[in-house]
Design an enzyme around this catalytic site. Structure first.
Site, PDB file in Angstrom:
ATOM      1  N   GLN A  96      15.095  -9.190  -3.551  1.00  6.33           N
ATOM      2  CA  GLN A  96      13.233  -9.529  -3.304  1.00  6.33           C
ATOM      3  C   GLN A  96      12.531 -10.471  -4.551  1.00  6.33           C
ATOM      4  OE1 GLN A  96       9.639  -7.589  -0.898  1.00  6.33           O
ATOM      5  NE2 GLN A  96       9.154  -6.696  -2.901  1.00  6.33           N
ATOM      6  N   GLY A  99       8.507  -4.792  -8.492  1.00  8.64           N
ATOM      7  CA  GLY A  99       9.296  -3.492  -9.100  1.00  8.64           C
ATOM      8  C   GLY A  99      10.554  -4.175  -8.575  1.00  8.64           C
ATOM      9  N   GLN A 100      11.965  -3.185  -9.597  1.00  6.38           N
ATOM     10  CA  GLN A 100      13.619  -3.641  -9.892  1.00  6.38           C
ATOM     11  C   GLN A 100      14.096  -3.250  -8.732  1.00  6.38           C
ATOM     12  OE1 GLN A 100      15.472  -3.963 -13.464  1.00  6.38           O
ATOM     13  NE2 GLN A 100      17.019  -4.020 -12.470  1.00  6.38           N
ATOM     14  N   LYS A 101      13.527  -2.033  -7.879  1.00  9.07           N
ATOM     15  CA  LYS A 101      13.858  -1.530  -7.635  1.00  9.07           C
ATOM     16  C   LYS A 101      14.545  -2.247  -5.896  1.00  9.07           C
ATOM     17  CE  LYS A 101      11.764   0.920  -3.297  1.00  9.07           C
ATOM     18  NZ  LYS A 101      12.026   0.940  -2.795  1.00  9.07           N
ATOM     19  N   HIS A 129       2.283   4.464  -4.989  1.00  8.42           N
ATOM     20  CA  HIS A 129       2.515   5.019  -5.932  1.00  8.42           C
ATOM     21  C   HIS A 129       2.630   5.775  -7.144  1.00  8.42           C
ATOM     22  CE1 HIS A 129       6.778   2.747  -5.986  1.00  8.42           C
ATOM     23  NE2 HIS A 129       6.483   2.585  -4.594  1.00  8.42           N
ATOM     24  N   SER A 158       9.266   5.530  -3.397  1.00  5.99           N
ATOM     25  CA  SER A 158       9.017   3.914  -2.224  1.00  5.99           C
ATOM     26  C   SER A 158       7.903   4.134  -1.796  1.00  5.99           C
ATOM     27  CB  SER A 158       9.904   3.956  -1.308  1.00  5.99           C
ATOM     28  OG  SER A 158       9.967   3.976  -1.056  1.00  5.99           O
ATOM     29  N   SER A 159       7.179   4.020  -0.659  1.00  6.70           N
ATOM     30  CA  SER A 159       6.227   4.552   0.026  1.00  6.70           C
ATOM     31  C   SER A 159       7.009   5.097   0.907  1.00  6.70           C
ATOM     32  CB  SER A 159       4.809   2.810  -0.103  1.00  6.70           C
ATOM     33  OG  SER A 159       4.761   2.365  -0.955  1.00  6.70           O
ATOM     34  N   GLY A 198       0.859  -1.763   0.092  1.00  5.70           N
ATOM     35  CA  GLY A 198      -0.028  -0.294   0.176  1.00  5.70           C
ATOM     36  C   GLY A 198       1.241   1.000  -0.110  1.00  5.70           C
ATOM     37  N   HIS A 242       4.094   1.289  -8.073  1.00  3.49           N
ATOM     38  CA  HIS A 242       2.775   0.618  -7.926  1.00  3.49           C
ATOM     39  C   HIS A 242       1.965   0.722  -9.397  1.00  3.49           C
ATOM     40  CE1 HIS A 242       3.944   1.301  -3.713  1.00  3.49           C
ATOM     41  NE2 HIS A 242       4.054   0.131  -3.953  1.00  3.49           N
TER      42      HIS A 242
HETATM   43  O1  PAF Z   1       7.844  -5.241  -2.108  1.00  3.79           O
HETATM   44  C1  PAF Z   1       6.790  -5.192  -1.391  1.00  3.79           C
HETATM   45  O2  PAF Z   1       5.827  -4.604  -1.088  1.00  3.79           O
HETATM   46  C2  PAF Z   1       6.667  -5.975  -0.627  1.00  3.79           C
HETATM   47  O3  PAF Z   1       7.692  -7.284   0.217  1.00  3.79           O
HETATM   48  C3  PAF Z   1       5.514  -7.196  -1.013  1.00  3.79           C
HETATM   49  C4  PAF Z   1       6.102  -7.976  -2.048  1.00  3.79           C
HETATM   50  C5  PAF Z   1       4.287  -7.382  -1.056  1.00  3.79           C
HETATM   51  C6  PAF Z   1       5.436  -8.862   0.219  1.00  3.79           C
HETATM   52  O4  PAF Z   1       4.961  -8.136   1.550  1.00  3.79           O
END
Ligand code: PAF
Length: 283
Positions: free
Chosen positions: A153, A147-149, A34, A185-186, A31, A37
């Protein structure tokens, strides 16, 4: 756009879509949406019949309780952005819904998680892998968007998908930046005006690092240059800066030989806000 609050309602909806032969795109988020997303949501809408966006601030991936407590939560504003971007269903579960019982299963991604975010945020990728696995099971997407940022992950989720045979395609989009270069970034919402003013220096440091790598500098020299550049701004505290093989994310042992892509990744604190960013150097 439907808003679904329970795992059972999402499973029922997904079953109907699957029976009707619909292609499902999933955009997992925490959530405070931005433009980064929204680009993922628009791409998912263009390539799939239906799009699920999940918004869930996942407690198991936070190793800092204040970071979890202060993470921006704006579900109404987020919902208003999602429908125009092409979202079909917003999945907005509670913590109890996602974790009816505490998760006991533990993930270990080996060398991939012993560096950078994994090394500096113990348990972080276990939490990410847990919640992403749950979302993949509940949503059964044909494609999932990231996202690649969050470069590490993405690598962890690629490994997760391969190891657990999730039948889906991962789609990765480049980092979206503000006009001054700051990666969206959030957490940027939590920056004070003074912190926001100097935050683009993180990207500036990475671009300078990319020039040094391309000029054949030793990784340690690149790290020192970035540390010195950022140390000139007292509001920024560098946590780490790595010069890594972009495939394995392991530290590059010597100057870049142009044989493979290099990832330059950093994490830094601006006041109580921790930001990450990365750039790639390719041959
Ligand atoms: O990148 C994120 O926003 C989080 O790490 C994700 C992939 C939604 C998992 O909670």
């Amino acid at each position: 756009m439907n808003i679904l609050y329970t795992a059972a309602s999402l499973l029922t909806q997904v079953e109907q879509w699957r029976q009707a032969g619909k292609r499902i795109g999933l955009v997992p988020t925490m959530g405070a949406l931005h433009e980064g997303h929204l680009q993922l949501v628009r791409a998912a809408a263009a390539a799939n019949d239906v799009v699920v966006v999940s918004i869930f601030v996942n407690p198991t991936q936070f190793n800092n309780p204040d970071d979890f407590r202060l993470y921006p939560r704006l579900p109404e504003a987020d919902a208003a952005l999602l429908s125009p971007a092409g979202c079909t269903a917003l999945f907005l579960p509670s913590v109890e819904e996602m974790y009816p019982t505490p998760a006991v299963l533990r993930f270990d991604f080996g060398a991939l998680e012993r560096v950078m975010e994994g090394a500096h945020r113990p348990g972080h990728f276990n939490g990410v892998a847990t919640v992403v696995s749950k979302l993949f099971h509940l949503c059964q997407p044909h494609r999932a968007y990231f996202g690649q940022k969050d470069l590490q992950q993405v690598a962890i989720i690629q490994q997760l998908v391969a190891d657990l045979s999730f039948a889906l395609e991962l789609v990765v989009f480049p980092t979206v930046r503000e006009a001054d270069g700051l990666a969206m970034s959030s957490r940027n919402r939590r920056l004070t005006p003074d912190e926001r003013a100097v935050a683009p220096r993180l990207y500036e440091a990475l671009r300078q690092a990319a020039d040094l790598v391309q000029a054949g500098a030793e990784p340690t020299a690149v790290q020192t240059a970035v540390a010195e550049y950022l140390a000139a701004t007292p509001a920024i505290t560098l946590e780490y800066m790595e010069v890594a093989d972009a495939q394995t994310l392991q530290p590059l042992p010597g100057p870049w030989q142009q044989q493979a892509a290099v990832a330059l990744c950093l994490a830094a604190h601006l006041g109580s806000v921790r930001l990450i960013d990365n750039v790639m150097v390719m041959s």
